[in-house]
Design a protein around this motif. Structure first.
Motif, short mmCIF file in Angstrom:
data_model
loop_
_atom_site.label_atom_id
_atom_site.label_comp_id
_atom_site.label_asym_id
_atom_site.label_seq_id
_atom_site.Cartn_x
_atom_site.Cartn_y
_atom_site.Cartn_z
N CYS A 1 21.18 -32.78 -25.21
CA CYS A 1 21.59 -34.18 -25.41
C CYS A 1 22.88 -34.52 -24.46
CB CYS A 1 21.90 -34.58 -27.00
SG CYS A 1 23.21 -33.72 -27.58
N LYS A 2 23.05 -35.65 -24.34
CA LYS A 2 24.49 -36.46 -23.53
C LYS A 2 25.42 -35.72 -24.15
CE LYS A 2 22.42 -40.35 -21.35
NZ LYS A 2 22.42 -41.74 -21.35
N MET A 3 25.65 -35.83 -25.52
CA MET A 3 27.14 -35.22 -26.06
C MET A 3 27.24 -33.87 -25.47
SD MET A 3 27.90 -32.94 -28.60
CE MET A 3 29.64 -32.56 -28.90
N VAL A 4 25.94 -32.92 -25.67
CA VAL A 4 26.60 -31.41 -25.28
C VAL A 4 26.87 -31.41 -23.73
CG1 VAL A 4 25.35 -29.23 -24.95
CG2 VAL A 4 25.09 -30.62 -27.34
N ALA A 5 26.11 -32.08 -22.87
CA ALA A 5 26.26 -32.17 -21.47
C ALA A 5 27.68 -32.43 -21.04
CB ALA A 5 25.30 -32.97 -20.87
N GLU A 6 27.96 -33.60 -21.71
CA GLU A 6 29.53 -34.06 -21.46
C GLU A 6 30.53 -33.24 -21.93
OE1 GLU A 6 29.40 -37.96 -22.97
OE2 GLU A 6 27.84 -38.45 -21.71
N PHE A 7 30.48 -32.49 -23.14
CA PHE A 7 31.52 -31.62 -23.81
C PHE A 7 31.53 -30.50 -22.97
CE2 PHE A 7 33.18 -28.69 -26.59
CZ PHE A 7 34.25 -29.18 -27.14
N LEU A 8 30.38 -29.96 -22.29
CA LEU A 8 30.56 -28.57 -21.71
C LEU A 8 30.86 -28.91 -20.24
CD1 LEU A 8 27.48 -26.75 -23.11
CD2 LEU A 8 30.08 -26.33 -23.66
N GLY A 9 31.27 -30.05 -19.77
CA GLY A 9 31.57 -30.31 -18.47
C GLY A 9 31.62 -31.60 -17.89
N GLN A 10 32.60 -32.14 -17.12
CA GLN A 10 32.66 -33.46 -16.60
C GLN A 10 31.57 -33.63 -15.59
OE1 GLN A 10 35.99 -34.45 -14.54
NE2 GLN A 10 35.74 -36.63 -14.75
N GLY A 11 31.17 -35.03 -15.74
CA GLY A 11 30.05 -35.13 -14.70
C GLY A 11 29.73 -36.65 -14.65
N ILE A 12 28.57 -37.01 -13.77
CA ILE A 12 28.24 -38.51 -13.77
C ILE A 12 26.88 -38.73 -14.05
CG2 ILE A 12 30.16 -39.10 -12.06
CD1 ILE A 12 28.20 -38.82 -9.72
N TYR A 13 26.26 -39.95 -14.41
CA TYR A 13 24.99 -39.98 -14.79
C TYR A 13 24.43 -41.08 -13.36
CZ TYR A 13 25.35 -38.47 -19.36
OH TYR A 13 25.73 -37.71 -20.69
N LEU A 14 23.34 -40.67 -12.80
CA LEU A 14 22.79 -41.57 -11.87
C LEU A 14 21.22 -41.90 -12.37
CD1 LEU A 14 23.81 -40.09 -8.64
CD2 LEU A 14 24.75 -41.93 -9.86
N ASP A 15 20.98 -43.06 -12.31
CA ASP A 15 19.71 -43.50 -12.78
C ASP A 15 18.68 -42.99 -11.90
OD1 ASP A 15 20.57 -45.31 -14.51
OD2 ASP A 15 20.54 -46.94 -13.11
N ALA A 16 17.35 -42.29 -12.52
CA ALA A 16 16.32 -41.54 -11.95
C ALA A 16 15.12 -41.87 -12.55
CB ALA A 16 16.62 -40.04 -12.02
N GLU A 17 14.03 -41.33 -11.58
CA GLU A 17 12.51 -41.62 -11.92
C GLU A 17 11.75 -40.43 -11.70
OE1 GLU A 17 10.67 -44.71 -9.82
OE2 GLU A 17 11.81 -46.32 -11.04
N ARG A 18 11.05 -40.04 -12.74
CA ARG A 18 9.96 -38.86 -12.49
C ARG A 18 8.87 -39.00 -11.58
NH1 ARG A 18 9.28 -34.42 -16.00
NH2 ARG A 18 10.79 -35.22 -17.54
N LYS A 19 8.63 -37.87 -10.85
CA LYS A 19 7.35 -38.30 -10.01
C LYS A 19 6.83 -37.09 -9.75
CE LYS A 19 8.80 -42.43 -7.20
NZ LYS A 19 8.63 -42.93 -6.10
N ASN A 20 5.72 -36.80 -10.52
CA ASN A 20 4.95 -35.48 -10.87
C ASN A 20 6.05 -34.41 -11.30
OD1 ASN A 20 2.71 -36.56 -9.56
ND2 ASN A 20 3.34 -36.10 -7.43
N ASP A 21 6.27 -33.36 -10.56
CA ASP A 21 7.06 -32.61 -11.25
C ASP A 21 8.70 -32.42 -10.32
OD1 ASP A 21 5.45 -31.08 -12.86
OD2 ASP A 21 4.58 -29.86 -11.24
#
Length: 343
Positions: free
Chosen positions: A229-249
């Protein structure tokens, strides 16, 4: 048999739910860190394990014996638990040897002496046996505290922010020493901390807590690379979110193109966000995918550039021998890696 089992633990204070249906299992000779921000419930959980508070609901089981469940409650002094506090709580009027022997009063004089000698050798403080706590360094006091907690061979060791008062220059050396001592005694431990760096260095597994519950539990590498989840991701290290789309794999970020494989990720939704940490990114002078550099800081072996991307700021390390030209366009490149994709 587990060293510790917590089942559906609940506790409230002044009408506020501090711990809410918490579940955790600790294997024998395992060190588990309760990791989270202040107020998330980790110290309250530790107190419930120790018997310093009585849970409103749930079970606490140590080596197969139920310590608390409903009206059944075993007092702290009968749980055979060793505790080490943030301030070490050494007795100032007792010397090192007597501090270590404090929990051995029911043993014979010979057994006490043998165990104290053993613990002094284990913590490498034999020459300091007659000194008093105020005559020791912080690191030495901490080793005495851990020796006292282990001297009577507890079934479980509880440590509450034990490294917060140690100078940063020697902290991780001491963390390695204390970890080795605990492992040599074949005892399981619960370690409370708000520092991910301490947790990574000291624990076998992490239990990330948020709002009185465990958000995710696992070894440090799993949680860092595969936060659920986002909470765990953010707690374990600073980062940024960027919008994305899935295409196949693979996934595609509108501004940066295809960046990584999504194999082993369970989320199947087509759109969402990726979470990118500094080690996933690199900067160079290129006219494509331009970002703003807000600040440059030279650190000797590297530069630190603070950038802004889609309204979010992040500091990115950069080789000292390849400084960027801040008067030219600067691009953000995303390295190929297994991304964290959140829908």
């Amino acid at each position: 048999m587990y060293s510790l089992e917590i089942d559906n633990l609940c506790y409230s204070y002044d009408g506020h739910q501090v711990v809410n249906q918490l579940n955790l299992q600790v294997k024998q000779n395992e060190i588990v860190c309760l990791l989270g921000a202040s107020g998330c419930g980790k110290t309250t959980t530790l107190k419930a394990i120790a018997g310093l508070i009585q849970p409103e609901q749930g079970k606490v089981i140590i080596l197969g014996k139920t310590m608390s469940h409903g009206r059944s409650f075993i007092a702290p002094q009968h749980r055979n638990i060793g505790m080490m506090f943030q301030d070490y709580a050494l007795f100032p009027h007792l010397n090192v040897a007597d501090n270590i022997a404090f929990g051995l009063k029911e043993k014979s004089k010979r057994v006490r002496a043998e165990r104290v000698t053993e613990m002094l050798e284990l913590i490498k403080l034999t020459p300091f046996a007659e000194r008093f706590p105020h005559e020791l360094s912080g690191g030495q006091q901490q080793r005495v505290a851990i020796a006292r907690a282990l001297a009577y061979r507890p079934n479980l060791l509880l440590l509450d922010e034990p490294f917060s008062n140690i100078d940063a220059q020697v902290r991780f050396q001491l963390i390695n020493e204390i970890r080795a001592i605990i492992k040599s005694q074949q005892v399981s431990a619960i370690f409370v901390s708000h520092s991910k760096d301490e947790a990574f260095a000291f624990a076998d597994r992490l239990a990330i807590m948020d709002k009185g519950q465990i958000a995710q539990v696992g070894d440090p590498q799993l949680l860092f690379q595969r936060p659920n989840c986002k909470m765990v991701a953010e707690f374990l290290g600073q980062g940024i979110y960027l919008d994305a789309e899935r295409k196949n794999d693979s996934i595609v970020i509108t501004r940066f193109g295809e960046i990584a494989s999504l194999t082993s990720l369970a989320d199947t939704k087509a759109s969402g966000q990726v979470y990118l940490r500094p080690q996933h990114l690199e900067l160079d002078n290129n006219a494509s995918a331009v970002v703003d550099v807000l600040h440059e800081r030279f650190m000797g072996t590297e530069y630190i550039y603070r950038i802004s991307a889609d309204g979010q700021e992040l500091e990115i390390p950069h080789p000292a021998d390849k400084p960027l030209d801040l008067n030219a366009p600067i691009s953000l490149k995303i390295k190929a890696h297994a991304v964290n994709f959140f829908s």
